[in-house]
Design a protein around this motif. Sequence first.
Motif, PDB file in Angstrom:
ATOM      1  N   VAL A 164       0.841  -1.206   0.000  1.00  0.00           N
ATOM      2  CA  VAL A 164       0.000   0.000   0.000  1.00  0.00           C
ATOM      3  C   VAL A 164       0.878   1.260   0.000  1.00  0.00           C
ATOM      4  CG1 VAL A 164      -1.689   1.319   1.371  1.00  0.00           C
ATOM      5  CG2 VAL A 164      -1.955  -1.151   1.117  1.00  0.00           C
ATOM      6  N   CYS A 165       2.082   1.167   0.587  1.00  0.00           N
ATOM      7  CA  CYS A 165       2.970   2.343   0.649  1.00  0.00           C
ATOM      8  C   CYS A 165       3.224   2.923  -0.740  1.00  0.00           C
ATOM      9  CB  CYS A 165       4.312   1.972   1.282  1.00  0.00           C
ATOM     10  SG  CYS A 165       4.179   1.480   2.999  1.00  0.00           S
ATOM     11  N   VAL A 166       3.313   2.054  -1.749  1.00  0.00           N
ATOM     12  CA  VAL A 166       3.604   2.553  -3.100  1.00  0.00           C
ATOM     13  C   VAL A 166       2.518   3.542  -3.525  1.00  0.00           C
ATOM     14  CG1 VAL A 166       3.812   1.913  -5.532  1.00  0.00           C
ATOM     15  CG2 VAL A 166       4.910   0.515  -3.776  1.00  0.00           C
ATOM     16  N   GLU A 167       1.268   3.123  -3.413  1.00  0.00           N
ATOM     17  CA  GLU A 167       0.181   4.027  -3.811  1.00  0.00           C
ATOM     18  C   GLU A 167       0.089   5.224  -2.866  1.00  0.00           C
ATOM     19  OE1 GLU A 167      -3.511   2.270  -5.972  1.00  0.00           O
ATOM     20  OE2 GLU A 167      -3.052   0.970  -4.288  1.00  0.00           O
ATOM     21  N   CYS A 168       0.398   4.974  -1.610  1.00  0.00           N
ATOM     22  CA  CYS A 168       0.341   6.050  -0.621  1.00  0.00           C
ATOM     23  C   CYS A 168       1.338   7.144  -0.997  1.00  0.00           C
ATOM     24  CB  CYS A 168       0.671   5.454   0.742  1.00  0.00           C
ATOM     25  SG  CYS A 168       0.238   6.507   2.115  1.00  0.00           S
ATOM     26  N   LYS A 169       2.529   6.721  -1.406  1.00  0.00           N
ATOM     27  CA  LYS A 169       3.554   7.684  -1.815  1.00  0.00           C
ATOM     28  C   LYS A 169       3.174   8.338  -3.142  1.00  0.00           C
ATOM     29  CE  LYS A 169       6.712   7.648   1.421  1.00  0.00           C
ATOM     30  NZ  LYS A 169       5.766   7.599   2.535  1.00  0.00           N
ATOM     31  N   LEU A 170       2.636   7.553  -4.076  1.00  0.00           N
ATOM     32  CA  LEU A 170       2.238   8.150  -5.357  1.00  0.00           C
ATOM     33  C   LEU A 170       1.206   9.254  -5.138  1.00  0.00           C
ATOM     34  CD1 LEU A 170       1.961   4.951  -7.641  1.00  0.00           C
ATOM     35  CD2 LEU A 170       3.698   6.729  -7.773  1.00  0.00           C
ATOM     36  N   VAL A 174       0.836  12.287   3.780  1.00  0.00           N
ATOM     37  CA  VAL A 174       1.696  12.376   4.954  1.00  0.00           C
ATOM     38  C   VAL A 174       1.709  10.976   5.579  1.00  0.00           C
ATOM     39  CG1 VAL A 174       1.931  13.385   7.255  1.00  0.00           C
ATOM     40  CG2 VAL A 174       1.138  14.796   5.341  1.00  0.00           C
ATOM     41  N   CYS A 175       2.891  10.415   5.775  1.00  0.00           N
ATOM     42  CA  CYS A 175       2.969   9.042   6.294  1.00  0.00           C
ATOM     43  C   CYS A 175       2.583   9.012   7.772  1.00  0.00           C
ATOM     44  CB  CYS A 175       4.366   8.470   6.108  1.00  0.00           C
ATOM     45  SG  CYS A 175       4.540   6.817   6.795  1.00  0.00           S
ATOM     46  N   LEU A 176       1.614   8.152   8.089  1.00  0.00           N
ATOM     47  CA  LEU A 176       1.160   8.068   9.474  1.00  0.00           C
ATOM     48  C   LEU A 176       2.251   7.510  10.362  1.00  0.00           C
ATOM     49  CD1 LEU A 176      -1.893   6.881   7.842  1.00  0.00           C
ATOM     50  CD2 LEU A 176      -2.247   8.325   9.834  1.00  0.00           C
ATOM     51  N   PHE A 177       3.039   6.628   9.774  1.00  0.00           N
ATOM     52  CA  PHE A 177       4.057   5.924  10.540  1.00  0.00           C
ATOM     53  C   PHE A 177       5.235   6.852  10.842  1.00  0.00           C
ATOM     54  CE2 PHE A 177       4.427   1.117  10.837  1.00  0.00           C
ATOM     55  CZ  PHE A 177       5.205   1.152  11.965  1.00  0.00           C
ATOM     56  N   VAL A 183       0.897   3.626  13.931  1.00  0.00           N
ATOM     57  CA  VAL A 183       1.364   2.418  13.257  1.00  0.00           C
ATOM     58  C   VAL A 183       0.425   2.113  12.097  1.00  0.00           C
ATOM     59  CG1 VAL A 183       2.492   1.437  15.270  1.00  0.00           C
ATOM     60  CG2 VAL A 183       0.093   0.901  14.803  1.00  0.00           C
ATOM     61  N   CYS A 184       0.971   1.468  11.088  1.00  0.00           N
ATOM     62  CA  CYS A 184       0.222   1.294   9.852  1.00  0.00           C
ATOM     63  C   CYS A 184       0.584  -0.060   9.257  1.00  0.00           C
ATOM     64  CB  CYS A 184       0.594   2.425   8.898  1.00  0.00           C
ATOM     65  SG  CYS A 184      -0.252   2.371   7.319  1.00  0.00           S
ATOM     66  N   MET A 185      -0.410  -0.758   8.732  1.00  0.00           N
ATOM     67  CA  MET A 185      -0.178  -2.068   8.106  1.00  0.00           C
ATOM     68  C   MET A 185       0.216  -1.929   6.634  1.00  0.00           C
ATOM     69  SD  MET A 185      -0.615  -4.853  10.013  1.00  0.00           S
ATOM     70  CE  MET A 185      -1.468  -6.185   9.133  1.00  0.00           C
ATOM     71  N   GLY A 186       0.215  -0.699   6.134  1.00  0.00           N
ATOM     72  CA  GLY A 186       0.494  -0.462   4.717  1.00  0.00           C
ATOM     73  C   GLY A 186       1.740  -1.147   4.166  1.00  0.00           C
ATOM     74  N   PRO A 187       2.864  -1.164   4.890  1.00  0.00           N
ATOM     75  CA  PRO A 187       4.072  -1.736   4.302  1.00  0.00           C
ATOM     76  C   PRO A 187       3.975  -3.227   3.959  1.00  0.00           C
ATOM     77  CG  PRO A 187       4.643  -0.335   6.174  1.00  0.00           C
ATOM     78  CD  PRO A 187       3.145  -0.451   6.158  1.00  0.00           C
TER      79      PRO A 187
HETATM   80  S1  SF4 Z   1       3.259   3.241   6.332  1.00  0.00           S
HETATM   81 FE1  SF4 Z   1       1.088   3.661   5.930  1.00  0.00          FE
HETATM   82  S2  SF4 Z   1       0.935   5.875   5.859  1.00  0.00           S
HETATM   83 FE2  SF4 Z   1       3.119   5.366   5.656  1.00  0.00          FE
HETATM   84  S3  SF4 Z   1       3.490   5.244   3.440  1.00  0.00           S
HETATM   85 FE3  SF4 Z   1       2.974   3.175   4.117  1.00  0.00          FE
HETATM   86  S4  SF4 Z   1       0.754   3.034   3.812  1.00  0.00           S
HETATM   87 FE4  SF4 Z   1       1.269   5.198   3.775  1.00  0.00          FE
END
Ligand code: SF4
Lengths: 254, 347
Positions: A164-170, A174-177, A183-187
């Motif tokens: 999910v981080c890929v789309e989050c960065k695209l 702002v990174c929650l982590f 904390v975020c399960m995105g990675p």
């Molecule tokens: S850790 Fe969560 S908020 Fe941070 S980039 Fe990945 S998905 Fe996005």
Amino acid sequence: MKAKPRIAIYKMSSCAGCQLEFLNLEPVLLDVVGALDFSYFVMARRGNLPGPYDIGFVEGAITCGEEIEKLKQARKDCKMLVALGTCACYGGLPSIKNWVPQRVVEGLVYSDLSAIHSTKAYSIDQYVEVDAFLKGCPVNKDELVEFIKGALLGIRPYLRPHSVCVECKLHENVCLFTSKGEVCMGPVTTAGCGALCPSNAKACDGCRGPANDANTESLAHAFLAHGLHKNDIIRKFRKFAGLTPEFSKGVEVV
Amino acid sequence: MAMARSVGTLASLALLPKTDLKGLVERLMGEFTVVGPVPKGKEYVFSPIQSAGDLALDYGTTILPPKKVLHQPFEVLFSFHETEGICEAREPERKQILFGLHACDVYAIQILDRAYTLEYPDPYYGIKRQNTLIIGLNCHQVGPTCFCQSMGTGPGMRQGYDLLLTDLGDQYLVEVGSSSGEALAAALQLFPAPRVMLVEKEKRLDEVRRKFHKRLQTTGLHELLEDNFRHPVWEQLMHQCLACGSCTMVCPTCFCYNVVDKLDLGLKSGKRQREWDSCMLLEYAQVALGHNFRKDRDARIKQRVYHKLVYYEPQFSTIGCVGCGRCISACVKKIDFTETIAILRGE
Ligand code: SF4
Ligand code: SF4
Ligand code: SF4
Ligand code: SF4
Ligand code: SF4
């Protein structure tokens, strides 16, 4: 002209939110209806038609004997069988009951247990062969449409396999982590939702299950370093896809 | 008029009182789309501004680099239709100014220029680049993950800008870096500055140079990395790295992209799109029939680090990392290749 593919939509143990996404395709709904013949879709039509079907979408986890039978019949009736949503792909939310003894968890919900004979909640590929998996709680509409187009053309659709981080960065969220100390399960979670939750300032909950190279052990260590309680970490990995080997490894760390 | 001419003859140096900045930016906005740093939560992003007040020129760094304006995260290349063929329906690009870029990001754009305009010119990048002027801003503070000084790209900007601002307290020193910059300075009728102001500028930069926390020793870097391809540090990183791709998504010099066709439901027309890709992702090096050349995470980590620190050089005659520090601050696991290099050096 080639006949429109005949579609069946089945419901197992689920909230019906995934099949509802078909009807939520408003902007392209008429095109979809124009391209597909929804022969069996109890939510949307009267007079449902018998099989065989070209594509069957199965929503929901399998949690009792009747569903196993229904699923096996669906497999026989459909040329292509698709797991529609996280419950069908991984067990999903219903699978949170799998770590409590069956009778105890049933007692939490029902007062009279005499007619209840459920099993643990499993993904559909525990019982039948599955041709495609559409992840998400609920499924992502764009991915659903990509899949339909791929099926019509007979090609493999592009479904994102990475985090999910890929789309989050695209989307330049702002990174929650790293920025907000959450904390975020995105990675470790499969993208394809457009990083829906972080784009709305909410941490990813992992609803789309493990990404293709999910390093859950390392993420569990990061959760610990963030001061998260052991039980919270276990809940994070078990919420949607606790049965998968990847998310189980995250649990084993703590 | 006289003033404009005198700037022209001075040809490189002017002063801009800070109180005049707003007016200057607003004049620029009349002719250009001005893209500059604006706040987003506790971070900053480059964004087209609506008014001069949007600019946050005291920003440290941005989530994504200004690269995103020239090489967009998602971009439609062309549309196609069964009977009408390919349609390159690109809108005429408005001239734009990238405003307030730091030295590392300007250097990175020069690397992208080499990658995208020389041997294999990329028309999508090229046209945007032609329509873009860069107004740089020398840093007066150092972020916790910055190491441009080690990479020789900052903190003082040496080239790649059309105009360059240096904060001198209540005014900016304005330097001209190109003929377009000179024309811009002339049109803006800036006050000419005496050359002695450059001494003042260097004094300010020296203060900045003393503030760096991170270093990367670059002497003999190629040999160091080539000799340590099987060093145990790579395996340690393999266990830590989440393969999430964030480090490459935020990198100003990464240029890899994926191309995807998006058909319309009628299956008769569609669009060809590209979006940023990353060598940290498992599927990146997978080929037809499923073989993957970099299945193991340590192989991918090495690809990223070696690409930046070794492989760029023969191709682009420069090291591929500008030391912006974004990959470090974006990493959930705080993986930091300045530390990796220090480990390889036995420090
Ligand atoms: S850790 Fe969560 S908020 Fe941070 S980039 Fe990945 S998905 Fe996005
Ligand atoms: S961000 Fe995470 S929890 Fe939210 S929809 Fe996407 S995968 Fe599910
Ligand atoms: S950001 Fe960190 S964890 Fe994610 S791929 Fe890069 S090095 Fe690995
Ligand atoms: S590798 Fe990291 S520090 Fe170097 S330019 Fe890329 S993001 Fe910046
Ligand atoms: S190969 Fe990797 S490090 Fe190099 S530009 Fe591409 S994504 Fe960036």
